[in-house]
Motif scaffolding. Structure first.
Motif, PDB file in Angstrom:
ATOM      1  N   ARG A  46       0.861  -1.183   0.000  1.00 10.97           N
ATOM      2  CA  ARG A  46       0.000   0.000   0.000  1.00 10.97           C
ATOM      3  C   ARG A  46       0.897   1.233   0.000  1.00 10.97           C
ATOM      4  O   ARG A  46       1.952   1.253   0.621  1.00 10.97           O
ATOM      5  CB  ARG A  46      -0.923   0.035   1.219  1.00 10.97           C
ATOM      6  N   LYS A  47       0.479   2.279  -0.687  1.00  8.42           N
ATOM      7  CA  LYS A  47       1.285   3.495  -0.768  1.00  8.42           C
ATOM      8  C   LYS A  47       0.523   4.677  -0.175  1.00  8.42           C
ATOM      9  O   LYS A  47      -0.662   4.879  -0.453  1.00  8.42           O
ATOM     10  CB  LYS A  47       1.665   3.797  -2.220  1.00  8.42           C
ATOM     11  N   ASP A  48       1.208   5.448   0.672  1.00  8.90           N
ATOM     12  CA  ASP A  48       0.626   6.642   1.289  1.00  8.90           C
ATOM     13  C   ASP A  48      -0.684   6.337   1.986  1.00  8.90           C
ATOM     14  O   ASP A  48      -1.606   7.151   1.962  1.00  8.90           O
ATOM     15  CB  ASP A  48       0.389   7.743   0.232  1.00  8.90           C
ATOM     16  N   ASP A 100       9.033  -6.975  -7.207  1.00 14.22           N
ATOM     17  CA  ASP A 100       7.746  -7.022  -7.908  1.00 14.22           C
ATOM     18  C   ASP A 100       6.942  -8.261  -7.543  1.00 14.22           C
ATOM     19  O   ASP A 100       7.453  -9.221  -6.983  1.00 14.22           O
ATOM     20  CB  ASP A 100       7.914  -6.861  -9.424  1.00 14.22           C
ATOM     21  N   TYR A 101       5.656  -8.181  -7.848  1.00 16.29           N
ATOM     22  CA  TYR A 101       4.741  -9.295  -7.652  1.00 16.29           C
ATOM     23  C   TYR A 101       4.972 -10.339  -8.738  1.00 16.29           C
ATOM     24  O   TYR A 101       5.051 -10.004  -9.922  1.00 16.29           O
ATOM     25  CB  TYR A 101       3.285  -8.830  -7.778  1.00 16.29           C
ATOM     26  N   VAL A 102       5.077 -11.600  -8.348  1.00 15.72           N
ATOM     27  CA  VAL A 102       5.131 -12.682  -9.335  1.00 15.72           C
ATOM     28  C   VAL A 102       3.856 -13.497  -9.165  1.00 15.72           C
ATOM     29  O   VAL A 102       3.799 -14.468  -8.422  1.00 15.72           O
ATOM     30  CB  VAL A 102       6.374 -13.566  -9.148  1.00 15.72           C
ATOM     31  N   ILE A 103       2.817 -13.057  -9.836  1.00 20.35           N
ATOM     32  CA  ILE A 103       1.533 -13.750  -9.801  1.00 20.35           C
ATOM     33  C   ILE A 103       0.979 -13.817 -11.216  1.00 20.35           C
ATOM     34  O   ILE A 103       1.386 -13.063 -12.102  1.00 20.35           O
ATOM     35  CB  ILE A 103       0.511 -13.059  -8.870  1.00 20.35           C
ATOM     36  N   GLY A 104       0.067 -14.733 -11.433  1.00 19.74           N
ATOM     37  CA  GLY A 104      -0.569 -14.891 -12.732  1.00 19.74           C
ATOM     38  C   GLY A 104      -1.944 -15.494 -12.563  1.00 19.74           C
ATOM     39  O   GLY A 104      -2.416 -15.704 -11.443  1.00 19.74           O
ATOM     40  N   SER A 105      -2.583 -15.809 -13.669  1.00 21.47           N
ATOM     41  CA  SER A 105      -3.961 -16.307 -13.624  1.00 21.47           C
ATOM     42  C   SER A 105      -4.076 -17.623 -12.873  1.00 21.47           C
ATOM     43  O   SER A 105      -5.120 -17.918 -12.282  1.00 21.47           O
ATOM     44  CB  SER A 105      -4.505 -16.459 -15.046  1.00 21.47           C
ATOM     45  N   VAL A 121       6.297  -3.253  -6.118  1.00 21.51           N
ATOM     46  CA  VAL A 121       5.554  -3.284  -4.862  1.00 21.51           C
ATOM     47  C   VAL A 121       5.781  -1.995  -4.073  1.00 21.51           C
ATOM     48  O   VAL A 121       6.925  -1.654  -3.763  1.00 21.51           O
ATOM     49  CB  VAL A 121       5.985  -4.485  -4.004  1.00 21.51           C
ATOM     50  N   PRO A 122       4.718  -1.274  -3.710  1.00 22.65           N
ATOM     51  CA  PRO A 122       4.857  -0.081  -2.866  1.00 22.65           C
ATOM     52  C   PRO A 122       4.843  -0.462  -1.392  1.00 22.65           C
ATOM     53  O   PRO A 122       4.559  -1.600  -1.025  1.00 22.65           O
ATOM     54  CB  PRO A 122       3.613   0.741  -3.232  1.00 22.65           C
ATOM     55  N   CYS A 123       5.136   0.507  -0.537  1.00 24.64           N
ATOM     56  CA  CYS A 123       5.085   0.265   0.899  1.00 24.64           C
ATOM     57  C   CYS A 123       4.951   1.584   1.643  1.00 24.64           C
ATOM     58  O   CYS A 123       5.233   2.661   1.105  1.00 24.64           O
ATOM     59  CB  CYS A 123       6.345  -0.460   1.379  1.00 24.64           C
ATOM     60  N   PRO A 176      -0.237  -1.784  -7.090  1.00 18.27           N
ATOM     61  CA  PRO A 176       1.119  -1.627  -7.623  1.00 18.27           C
ATOM     62  C   PRO A 176       1.690  -0.259  -7.285  1.00 18.27           C
ATOM     63  O   PRO A 176       0.954   0.677  -6.965  1.00 18.27           O
ATOM     64  CB  PRO A 176       0.911  -1.781  -9.130  1.00 18.27           C
ATOM     65  N   LEU A 177       3.013  -0.128  -7.357  1.00 15.02           N
ATOM     66  CA  LEU A 177       3.650   1.170  -7.171  1.00 15.02           C
ATOM     67  C   LEU A 177       3.192   2.147  -8.245  1.00 15.02           C
ATOM     68  O   LEU A 177       2.888   3.304  -7.984  1.00 15.02           O
ATOM     69  CB  LEU A 177       5.170   1.011  -7.207  1.00 15.02           C
ATOM     70  N   ASP A 178       3.151   1.678  -9.496  1.00  7.61           N
ATOM     71  CA  ASP A 178       2.670   2.456 -10.635  1.00  7.61           C
ATOM     72  C   ASP A 178       2.223   1.463 -11.695  1.00  7.61           C
ATOM     73  O   ASP A 178       2.124   0.266 -11.423  1.00  7.61           O
ATOM     74  CB  ASP A 178       3.748   3.419 -11.163  1.00  7.61           C
ATOM     75  N   ASN A 179       1.931   1.939 -12.869  1.00  7.26           N
ATOM     76  CA  ASN A 179       1.425   1.058 -13.928  1.00  7.26           C
ATOM     77  C   ASN A 179       2.531   0.447 -14.790  1.00  7.26           C
ATOM     78  O   ASN A 179       2.243  -0.255 -15.758  1.00  7.26           O
ATOM     79  CB  ASN A 179       0.453   1.830 -14.821  1.00  7.26           C
ATOM     80  N   LYS A 180       3.776   0.705 -14.433  1.00  8.77           N
ATOM     81  CA  LYS A 180       4.896   0.177 -15.204  1.00  8.77           C
ATOM     82  C   LYS A 180       5.334  -1.167 -14.642  1.00  8.77           C
ATOM     83  O   LYS A 180       5.250  -1.406 -13.446  1.00  8.77           O
ATOM     84  CB  LYS A 180       6.067   1.156 -15.175  1.00  8.77           C
ATOM     85  N   ASN A 181       5.815  -2.039 -15.515  1.00 11.77           N
ATOM     86  CA  ASN A 181       6.389  -3.304 -15.077  1.00 11.77           C
ATOM     87  C   ASN A 181       7.810  -3.088 -14.562  1.00 11.77           C
ATOM     88  O   ASN A 181       8.480  -2.114 -14.932  1.00 11.77           O
ATOM     89  CB  ASN A 181       6.423  -4.322 -16.211  1.00 11.77           C
TER      90      ASN A 181
END
Length: 217
Positions: A46-48, A100-105, A121-123, A176-181
């Protein structure tokens, strides 16, 4: 310094107060500093957004050692958005990467979107002025009676085939932190699950998401 170590030292401080049998005891600067540190907790994913009455100490992105490194730090870091950077160095000992998150369907905690996969990942580091103890409880989504819940979610760590890292409690409403990978190598967070056998089932359930909750008192 780990939470376990700080908790042990804090207990010694409390015992020292009790042995003096004084109602008014003046803590030393180091004792007070230790207690102040115990009032912080890491809000992963979570961010801010530290839940009230918590205050945000700093926010940024989760960092850590790259997933295949054998040595160096294993704990997760909350790297602030406003760093004060040191001087460039030529030696080879890179240990602080984004995560980063390593998740998928087909491998994600229940209710999460696979769009989080590959995102950084934000914090936030949260501060609770009137609560001196912080505990992350694995295997539960609620705190025990007398404790205050800061947030709950899923326990995550690196992959079983990588080198060991800390377990971390990720908010159930992860973002996510932002929309970028993430670009290049990273510290990774995979969803994890239970395995019955040496883990007694019941009370646990085989191959299930591992819940977690962060509690303060």
């Amino acid at each position: 310094m780990t939470w376990k170590y700080m908790t042990i030292v804090l207990s010694a401080v409390v015992m020292n107060v009790q042995n003096h049998e004084c109602k008014d005891y003046d803590l030393s600067a180091s004792d007070q500093s230790l207690i102040d540190m115990m009032q912080h907790y890491l809000h992963n994913s979570r961010k801010d957004e530290c839940p009230p009455p918590s205050k945000t100490f700093n926010s940024g992105q989760v960092g850590g050692n790259e997933y295949h490194h054998k040595g160096g730090g294993v704990n997760n870091l909350c790297l602030p958005n406003n760093p004060e950077n040191g001087q460039h160095q030529s030696y080879d000992n890179n240990q602080v990467y984004g995560a980063d998150y390593v998740i998928g369907s087909n491998h994600k905690p229940f209710g999460w979107s696979d769009s989080l996969g590959g995102k950084l990942v934000p914090c936030s580091v949260c501060y609770q002025r009137n609560r001196s103890t912080v505990l992350m409880v694995p295997g539960r989504k609620t705190c025990y009676k007398g404790w205050n819940m800061e947030y709950n979610g899923y326990l995550m760590s690196d992959h079983i085939n990588h080198y060991r890292r800390d377990f971390a409690c990720f908010d159930i409403n992860a973002e996510p932190l932002d929309n970028k990978n993430g670009v290049g190598v990273c510290a990774y967070f995979y969803p994890i699950r239970t395995k019955c056998g040496s883990l007694r089932c019941p009370p646990y359930t085989n191959e299930a998401d591992v819940l977690c909750v962060v509690c303060t008192k």
